[in-house]
Design an enzyme around this catalytic site. Structure first.
Site, short mmCIF file in Angstrom:
data_model
loop_
_atom_site.label_atom_id
_atom_site.label_comp_id
_atom_site.label_asym_id
_atom_site.label_seq_id
_atom_site.Cartn_x
_atom_site.Cartn_y
_atom_site.Cartn_z
N GLU A 144 -42.66 -8.39 16.50
CA GLU A 144 -41.38 -8.63 15.61
C GLU A 144 -42.57 -9.71 14.21
O GLU A 144 -41.75 -9.93 13.50
CB GLU A 144 -41.77 -10.38 16.51
CG GLU A 144 -40.20 -10.15 17.30
CD GLU A 144 -40.31 -9.02 19.27
OE1 GLU A 144 -41.67 -9.16 18.73
OE2 GLU A 144 -39.36 -9.16 19.24
N HIS A 213 -36.57 -17.25 27.85
CA HIS A 213 -34.72 -17.01 26.93
C HIS A 213 -34.61 -17.64 26.75
O HIS A 213 -33.16 -17.53 26.86
CB HIS A 213 -34.51 -15.69 27.74
CG HIS A 213 -35.00 -14.05 27.85
ND1 HIS A 213 -35.86 -14.18 28.49
CD2 HIS A 213 -34.19 -13.33 27.01
CE1 HIS A 213 -36.59 -12.75 27.91
NE2 HIS A 213 -35.79 -12.36 27.24
#
Lengths: 408, 283
Positions: A144, A213
């Site tokens: 990322e 998440h």
């Protein structure tokens, strides 16, 4: 399960005909209900794309509707069988916006994990790799920080990338690049470089996805100088904000919500964008201003039904622009109702609500008849168990109680 | 190189006179790397560096005046005084920045290389062979962004050259104490690109390697990792007391000063004489 979809149903009916907004006579085919809140000039100011379309004659190639104002419910009765526009789900609206921009400008490209061949973990980029090729819809390795930095470098040198975080939470790994480079390079280079990048992805509390998440990064990113943040909540504004973000010369973070991707709505066939800095009036009212964004909009609207039955008239505003706040719309509302309730999914500490309270207090303190109330998620990691998870986010019943308290 | 050395020495003087503030990192001793590589580039090629790179900026074509103004925080500086010593940018010269955090610039350079490939393949600008160079130190080679970008650059055959200026020290941390396998050039093949080691104190050797690496990138053959063994004569920054480095080590490298070496070479090979060189010094 049931609670969400109830809210969804109500919302879909509410935001069904935004094409009947301000003054432009060209679109009226179905009956247009006049709105109680019509701010005239303010809606004509298009800040994101700099263009204003008030000319009812002559369809230019790109006519833009820059404002989305939802009607009150019961518009279903007014619709004819051949309604304008087309119906789709929120993730399809995002995809449509992205696809249109990619067709319009060859420099627009997508980068992220599984965006290409897989079509995106939430199907937002489905079919795009086949249409535009592997370089324009780039499947990245799991890195990322580096691919976000790569996107920023590409933006500096002439491309317009859309970087997808498979889950917004993963972008914590890219915080370095987003903050130091995405936010700051325009400034530290003395204005020489612009970073027209869009960083987007699903966030928020889902259905028992576990703590990592289920994060709300809007609060972490809000202090970064130099970036803009928006949160979409309906298919209409999802498409509009996606397009506006791509066209913007600034780095924009577009927050989507995991549970809203399957919302259905009828949106216009014409090209349109939504102003990045504008809030959306969801339900005009007189008694109290409820400020919300993303998924909580639906909890608020559900609570609104109960409140209306009890005789209250709440004004609901989806703030949409998380940075900067649309203090014009918000201020006008505060001046009218004198009471404010903020309902958000962010954590209480250092969240969007906290900043909003500060902004409203600083600017509109004299107009308040009561202290601002803020309902946020609990300051805890999101638990896995469904019952516990439900309690960490704000539920409609709490919103009803809060309004009753505020309006005493 | 001479301009670079003179510039850096001037910076030191201004810093100690308290006219320049903040963090200032000087390049004395490493000039061969900058000159060797950057003088081979065209204007549209991009470079990205970390904070020790006033001289890279000068090599890329920025005027000494613009850079010095920036270091002094003036509005006439290349970044209007907003960036400072660690953030030099120039759009015109495609200097995509100096970065304060190490490793941060590597993805940016990778992005610039991606744009070059994109322009060639998607936008069909067939003659776009822009190359991207990224300069960083030995300390950066233990950072995740370095490895992530080596992987992506090799994967997509991006036109980029990774230039490691291994000066053996990351502030006070010796490269040997921080790295399990100190030969950085060996890490290239692990990711699918050639890894080359070169004597970074010899500008002509550097130039030869640079030619090859830049040529490779321009032809679309992919990235290269070049490790330049070099040394900084001064401390890490002007605030660094520089007590940890062994004087013998410093003396060893001082004897290999790139500027003196090149001077010697030019004179020995009759490419220039003493008078010419004195004239350059005067300028």
């Amino acid at each position: 399960m049931a609670a969400i979809f109830q809210g969804v149903g109500a919302a879909a009916a509410l935001s069904s005909s935004p094409s009947n907004s301000f003054g432009s006579k060209k679109f009226v085919s179905s009956p247009c209900r006049p709105f109680s809140v019509r701010k005239g000039a303010s809606f004509a100011v298009v800040r994101s794309d700099g263009r204003v379309n008030l000319n009812p004659k002559g369809r230019r190639a790109q006519q833009l509707i820059s404002n989305a104002v939802a009607t009150k419910s019961d518009s279903a009765a007014a619709s004819s069988s051949s309604k304008p526009g087309h119906e789709l789900l929120l993730f399809e609206a995002l995809q449509e916006g992205l696809e249109e921009e990619m067709e319009r400008d060859l420099r627009v490209c997508v980068m992220g994990e599984d965006v290409g061949h897989y079509g995106g973990s939430y199907k937002v980029t489905k079919g795009l790799a086949k249409k535009f090729g592997d370089l324009r819809v780039l499947d990245t390795p799991i890195a990322e920080n580096s691919f976000s930095g790569m996107g920023i470098g590409a933006a500096m040198t002439g491309l317009r990338p859309v970087v997808e975080g498979m889950n917004m939470g993963f972008l914590l790994l890219a915080f370095n690049q987003i903050s130091n480079n995405g936010g700051m390079l325009h400034y530290t280079s003395g204005g020489q470089f612009t970073i027209p990048i869009v960083i987007r992805g699903p966030g928020g509390v889902g259905r028992q996805l576990g703590a990592e998440h289920s994060q709300r990064l809007e609060s972490y990113f809000q202090s970064i100088p130099g970036i803009q943040m928006v949160a979409c909540s309906t298919p209409y504004n999802a498409k509009g904000l996606m397009k506006a973000a791509i066209r913007s010369e600034n780095p924009v973070i577009l927050f989507e919500h995991v549970l809203l991707y399957n919302l259905k709505e009828r949106i216009p066939d014409e090209d349109y964008i939504c102003n990045l800095e504008e809030a959306e009036m969801v339900r005009p009212g007189e008694h109290v201003t409820i400020l919300t964004y993303s998924r909580m909009r639906y909890h608020v609207m559900q609570a609104a039904k109960t409140l209306v039955n009890k005789g209250y008239d709440p004004e609901v505003i989806d703030i949409r622009s998380l940075k900067p706040f649309d203090l014009y719309t918000i201020g006008n509302s505060v001046k009218k109702t004198h009471r404010v309730l903020i309902v958000e999914e962010c954590m209480r500490t250092g969240g969007i609500g906290a900043s909003l309270i500060a902004a409203i207090t600083e600017n509109f303190n004299d107009y308040l008849d009561a202290p601002i109330m803020c309902l946020s998620s609990q300051d805890v990691p999101t638990p896995y168990a469904g019952t516990l998870e439900e309690v960490t986010v704000v539920q409609p019943a709490q919103i009803v109680t809060a309004v009753e308290q505020l309006c005493q | 190189m001479v301009l670079g050395r003179a510039f850096e020495d001037k910076c030191a003087k201004m810093y100690y006179d308290r006219k320049m503030l903040g963090f200032v990192h000087l390049y004395n001793g490493q000039e061969a790397v900058s000159t060797g590589f950057i003088r081979l580039l065209k204007q549209q090629d991009s470079i990205v560096c970390t904070y020790r790179d006033h001289v890279q900026a000068l090599s890329k074509g920025l005027s000494a005046r613009a850079v010095m103004s920036e270091l002094l925080g003036k509005a006439t500086g290349c970044c209007r005084g907003q960036g400072g010593s660690m953030h030099i940018f120039s759009r015109k010269h495609n200097m995509l920045g100096r970065f304060a955090f190490i490793g941060e610039g590597i993805p940016i350079a990778t992005g610039a290389a991606f744009t070059s490939k994109y322009k060639r393949e998607v936008l069909k600008e067939a003659d776009c062979g822009h190359v991207s160079l990224t300069f960083f130190g030995d300390g950066t080679c233990n950072n995740g962004q370095f490895y992530e970008c080596l992987n992506m650059a090799a994967l997509w055959k991006l036109p980029i050259v990774f230039v490691v200026e291994n000066n053996l020290w990351a502030i006070g941390m010796s490269h040997l104490r921080a790295t399990s396998v100190p030969q950085i050039y060996k890490k290239g093949p692990a990711f699918g690109m050639p890894g080359v080691h070169v004597d970074g104190m010899d500008v002509l050797k550097v130039r030869e390697v640079a030619k090859e690496a830049i040529g490779r990138a321009r032809r679309g053959e992919g990235p290269t990792l070049v490790e330049c063994e070099t040394y900084r004569f001064r401390g890490h920054s002007l605030a660094d007391p520089d007590k940890l480095r062994d004087p013998a080590e410093k003396a060893h490298y001082a004897a290999r000063d790139p500027i003196t070496a090149l001077k010697k070479y030019l004179i020995e090979n009759s490419l220039a004489n003493e008078a010419d060189l004195k004239a350059i010094d005067k300028r």
